[in-house]
Design a protein around this motif. Structure first.
Motif, PDB file in Angstrom:
ATOM      1  N   ASP A 208       3.281  -1.988 -14.707  1.00  0.00           N
ATOM      2  CA  ASP A 208       3.145  -3.473 -14.967  1.00  0.00           C
ATOM      3  C   ASP A 208       0.707  -2.674 -14.318  1.00  0.00           C
ATOM      4  O   ASP A 208       1.390  -2.456 -12.855  1.00  0.00           O
ATOM      5  CB  ASP A 208       3.940  -3.987 -13.370  1.00  0.00           C
ATOM      6  CG  ASP A 208       3.398  -5.236 -13.212  1.00  0.00           C
ATOM      7  OD1 ASP A 208       1.975  -5.720 -14.142  1.00  0.00           O
ATOM      8  OD2 ASP A 208       4.372  -5.972 -12.655  1.00  0.00           O
TER       9      ASP A 208
ATOM     10  N   THR B 188       1.968   1.063  -7.250  1.00  0.00           N
ATOM     11  CA  THR B 188       3.016   1.417  -7.717  1.00  0.00           C
ATOM     12  C   THR B 188       3.226   1.056  -8.793  1.00  0.00           C
ATOM     13  O   THR B 188       4.149   1.890  -9.572  1.00  0.00           O
ATOM     14  CB  THR B 188       4.000   1.451  -6.633  1.00  0.00           C
ATOM     15  OG1 THR B 188       4.329   0.390  -6.134  1.00  0.00           O
ATOM     16  CG2 THR B 188       3.450   2.338  -5.306  1.00  0.00           C
ATOM     17  N   LYS B 189       2.975  -0.910  -9.287  1.00  0.00           N
ATOM     18  CA  LYS B 189       3.853  -0.758 -10.420  1.00  0.00           C
ATOM     19  C   LYS B 189       3.318  -0.672 -11.327  1.00  0.00           C
ATOM     20  O   LYS B 189       3.762  -0.161 -12.484  1.00  0.00           O
ATOM     21  CB  LYS B 189       3.450  -2.623 -10.218  1.00  0.00           C
ATOM     22  CG  LYS B 189       3.557  -3.100  -9.030  1.00  0.00           C
ATOM     23  CD  LYS B 189       5.476  -3.407  -8.949  1.00  0.00           C
ATOM     24  CE  LYS B 189       5.767  -4.527  -7.992  1.00  0.00           C
ATOM     25  NZ  LYS B 189       7.754  -4.681  -8.507  1.00  0.00           N
TER      26      LYS B 189
ATOM     27  N   ARG C 224      -0.785  -6.142 -13.377  1.00  0.00           N
ATOM     28  CA  ARG C 224      -1.007  -6.878 -12.840  1.00  0.00           C
ATOM     29  C   ARG C 224      -1.039  -6.238 -11.665  1.00  0.00           C
ATOM     30  O   ARG C 224      -0.268  -6.690 -10.841  1.00  0.00           O
ATOM     31  CB  ARG C 224       0.106  -7.952 -13.305  1.00  0.00           C
ATOM     32  CG  ARG C 224      -0.167  -8.157 -14.576  1.00  0.00           C
ATOM     33  CD  ARG C 224       1.110  -9.046 -14.850  1.00  0.00           C
ATOM     34  NE  ARG C 224       2.356  -9.516 -14.412  1.00  0.00           N
ATOM     35  CZ  ARG C 224       3.616  -9.475 -13.976  1.00  0.00           C
ATOM     36  NH1 ARG C 224       3.202 -10.790 -14.318  1.00  0.00           N
ATOM     37  NH2 ARG C 224       4.882  -8.979 -13.431  1.00  0.00           N
ATOM     38  N   ILE C 225      -2.315  -5.614 -11.015  1.00  0.00           N
ATOM     39  CA  ILE C 225      -2.276  -5.215  -9.877  1.00  0.00           C
ATOM     40  C   ILE C 225      -3.799  -5.992  -8.854  1.00  0.00           C
ATOM     41  O   ILE C 225      -4.366  -5.552  -8.169  1.00  0.00           O
ATOM     42  CB  ILE C 225      -3.124  -3.559  -9.944  1.00  0.00           C
ATOM     43  CG1 ILE C 225      -4.778  -3.129 -10.506  1.00  0.00           C
ATOM     44  CG2 ILE C 225      -1.582  -2.746 -10.211  1.00  0.00           C
ATOM     45  CD1 ILE C 225      -4.053  -1.867 -11.081  1.00  0.00           C
TER      46      ILE C 225
ATOM     47  N   ARG D 104       0.640  -3.033  -4.689  1.00  0.00           N
ATOM     48  CA  ARG D 104       0.615  -3.188  -6.145  1.00  0.00           C
ATOM     49  C   ARG D 104       0.482  -2.193  -7.082  1.00  0.00           C
ATOM     50  O   ARG D 104       1.173  -2.113  -8.585  1.00  0.00           O
ATOM     51  CB  ARG D 104       0.953  -4.506  -6.507  1.00  0.00           C
ATOM     52  CG  ARG D 104       1.297  -6.239  -6.728  1.00  0.00           C
ATOM     53  CD  ARG D 104       0.997  -6.823  -7.421  1.00  0.00           C
ATOM     54  NE  ARG D 104       1.478  -6.946  -9.102  1.00  0.00           N
ATOM     55  CZ  ARG D 104       2.640  -7.214  -8.853  1.00  0.00           C
ATOM     56  NH1 ARG D 104       4.047  -8.138  -8.569  1.00  0.00           N
ATOM     57  NH2 ARG D 104       3.161  -7.568 -10.334  1.00  0.00           N
TER      58      ARG D 104
ATOM     59  N   THR E  19       5.523   1.993 -13.296  1.00  0.00           N
ATOM     60  CA  THR E  19       6.494   1.267 -14.169  1.00  0.00           C
ATOM     61  C   THR E  19       6.318   0.660 -15.300  1.00  0.00           C
ATOM     62  O   THR E  19       7.164  -0.409 -16.104  1.00  0.00           O
ATOM     63  CB  THR E  19       7.329   0.316 -13.371  1.00  0.00           C
ATOM     64  OG1 THR E  19       6.507  -0.413 -12.655  1.00  0.00           O
ATOM     65  CG2 THR E  19       8.224   0.990 -11.731  1.00  0.00           C
TER      66      THR E  19
END
Length: 567
Positions: A384, A378-379, A386-387, A376, A382
């Motif tokens: 986000d 890569t989120k 929440r990793i 996650r 964007t």
């Protein structure tokens, strides 16, 4: 740990390991003659109780595995029993070295208690062999001092030569290979005793006479000075010794009364058995009578019974039982399976739907945590953040269930519904992943066990396993104790007991006590009343059915929150 278990759990563990039946119940402890069944009187699991029980089990396991044939009556039987006890314990320790601690604890306990103290020659004779076997052969140090006590009593009777002959025989104990060898050694020892029933050889006519020579003359005068007549004067026969009349050596020789206790007029020495030697009649009585000396199994059983009798009823009713559990074979063919299978299908579909909903809960992620979800990262690009993988507690199935089917006489108009319900329940639970299930029936039969396995854990159920007519009484408490013991042996953390009954037990007090103890041990209990609401007075979690089609609703009423737990 074994030392922390109740006697019922310990009995089940030991029985399974030793491949024999061990039960706990009643006021009397006993062992069957073939060694296949041991019963321990109902009593608390005190350290003494555990020690006595494990010692009895390991001792009887040795006899079961290594003793062949019966023992004779009388002293020969006692002697054979003592030697065989040593031999089988030796064999048991070879195969299971850890048992040496339990077996030695029994010997030490009864020796320190005084139960092995010899009271007569027969006891001393047996005790000599026992002390040699357990002390020298099995290396149980505490009992070694018993040998000295027995030697002293044997020496008083027959002298040191008899002791030496006994030791010559019993030195062969480590070489014994069978009960037949034990019987042969016991017979040799008894034959040795029988040989002592012959009169003692007469004293030599020269015994006690003064010998020629200066030293012999003095010695003879000394003996003569001790063996005096009634007036305190030396006997005439001894006054005619080699010392001439008027010799100062003869007249000035002082008497030595302190030697009276060790030397008699005939010159016989202490330990010859002259005064304490058994007569022929006494030896014959010894040979004919059974003493029971050194029978460790009987000592243990007697003490267990004494402990059991000292427990008040109010305490005893809550002590776990371990009844005999048999196997009820299918002999009446199949049930009418249509309704039962239909009910099972409906229950399984609903349960599987519930479980699938639980398992499909999505994983969640958070802004913080200890486990990074690398996929996650890569989120972040964007927006986000929440990793971090967040742990979610989900209900899961990991349960052992015991289904108890009432087949008592009061179920005569209800047993068909009960049998079908039990089959449907077992079939449903057997098909659920993560659930282990067994079914037991309970009833009072004229022959056979009061509790029997219908289908054990891991076995596929068939309707013929549940097709049985009712019998007599309703030993519900025994069924609960039996199911408790089996469930506590399981590895599953969740344990459930489902009771199918009309709610009319033989003993309501005992049934409530068994339920309370099972609950205290973490076992959840639920009841399904079969065409009778008597279950409401005994179990809080209950439902009542009057027909098999009502079973699914009743099942979910008592089981919906029992099959899942938070982890």
């Amino acid at each position: 740990m074994i030392r922390d278990q109740e006697l019922s759990g310990l009995a089940m563990t030991l029985g399974r390991d030793a491949k024999m039946t061990i039960t706990v119940g009643g006021d009397g402890s006993y062992c069957t003659s073939d060694g296949s069944h041991i019963n321990i009187a109902r009593m608390p699991a005190t350290p003494l109780g555990r020690m006595l029980m494990t010692g009895l089990v390991f001792h009887e396991v040795g006899h079961k595995n290594h003793t062949k044939g019966d023992k004779p009556d009388g002293l020969l039987g006692d002697m054979m029993n003592v030697i065989e006890d040593v031999r089988v314990d030796m064999e048991t320790m070879k195969r299971r070295p850890g048992t040496c601690f339990n077996l030695e604890a029994i010997t030490t306990y009864y020796f320190n208690k005084g139960s092995l103290a010899p009271q007569n020659f027969a006891h001393a004779f047996l005790g000599k062999v026992m002390a040699y076997g357990f002390g020298r052969v099995l290396k149980q140090k505490c009992i070694l001092s018993l040998e000295a006590q027995c030697n002293e009593m044997i020496d008083d009777a027959f002298g040191q030569e008899f002791i030496d002959n006994v030791e010559t025989i019993i030195k062969e104990i480590p070489e014994l290979k069978s009960t037949k060898d034990t019987a042969a050694m016991a017979q040799r020892l008894i034959d040795l005793l029988i040989s002592q029933s012959k009169p003692a050889p007469p004293q030599s006519p020269t015994a006690g006479k003064p010998q020629q020579g200066a030293q012999g003359t003095a010695s003879g005068s000394r003996v003569g000075s001790q063996c005096r007549g009634g007036n305190g004067e030396p006997e005439r026969a001894l006054e005619k010794g080699a010392i001439p009349s008027g010799s100062t050596e003869a007249t000035d020789m002082p008497a030595e009364p302190e030697e009276q206790s060790s030397t008699g007029c005939g010159g016989s020495s202490a330990g010859s058995g002259k005064d304490n030697r058994p007569t022929t009649e006494e030896i014959a009585r010894m040979l004919a009578n059974k003493t029971g000396y050194g029978d460790l199994s009987e000592l243990i059983k007697t003490e267990l019974d004494q402990i059991a009798r000292s427990i008040p009823h109010s305490t005893k009713v809550s002590i776990p039982l371990l009844p005999v559990v048999g196997q009820l074979r299918p002999v009446y063919g199949r049930l009418d399976e249509v309704e039962a299978i239909s009910a099972s299908s409906r229950m399984r579909a609903r349960l599987m739907g519930m479980l699938q909903a639980v398992q499909r809960e999505p994983k969640t992620y958070g802004l913080s945590g200890r486990k990074l979800a690398s996929a996650r990262l890569t989120k972040l690009a964007t927006g986000d953040p929440r990793i971090f993988r967040r742990k979610v507690d989900t209900p899961a199935v990991n349960t052992a269930v015991a289904v108890l089917l009432d087949l008592s006489g009061s179920m005569s108009n209800r047993y068909r519904v009960a049998n079908a319900a039990a089959f449907a329940l077992h079939t449903t639970l057997y098909g659920l992943r993560g659930v282990a299930v067994c079914s037991l029936e309970f009833s009072g039969k004229s022959k056979g066990a009061a509790v029997n396995v219908l289908v054990d854990f891991g076995r596929k159920p068939h309707s013929e396993h549940f097709n049985h007519p009712p019998f007599a009484s309703t030993p519900t408490d025994k069924a609960i104790w039996a199911a408790r013991a089996r469930l506590l042996q399981r590895v599953e953390p969740r344990r459930i007991m489902l009771i199918l009954t009309d709610g009319c037990p033989d003993n309501e007090e005992a049934t409530r006590a068994a339920t309370r103890r099972a609950t205290r041990d973490g076992i959840e209990t639920a009841a399904i009343g079969i065409m009778h609401d008597g279950v409401k007075d005994l179990w809080e979690n209950h439902r009542v059915i009057h027909a098999i089609h009502e079973l699914p609703a009743a099942m979910f009423g008592v089981m919906e929150h029992l099959l899942t737990h938070r982890r």
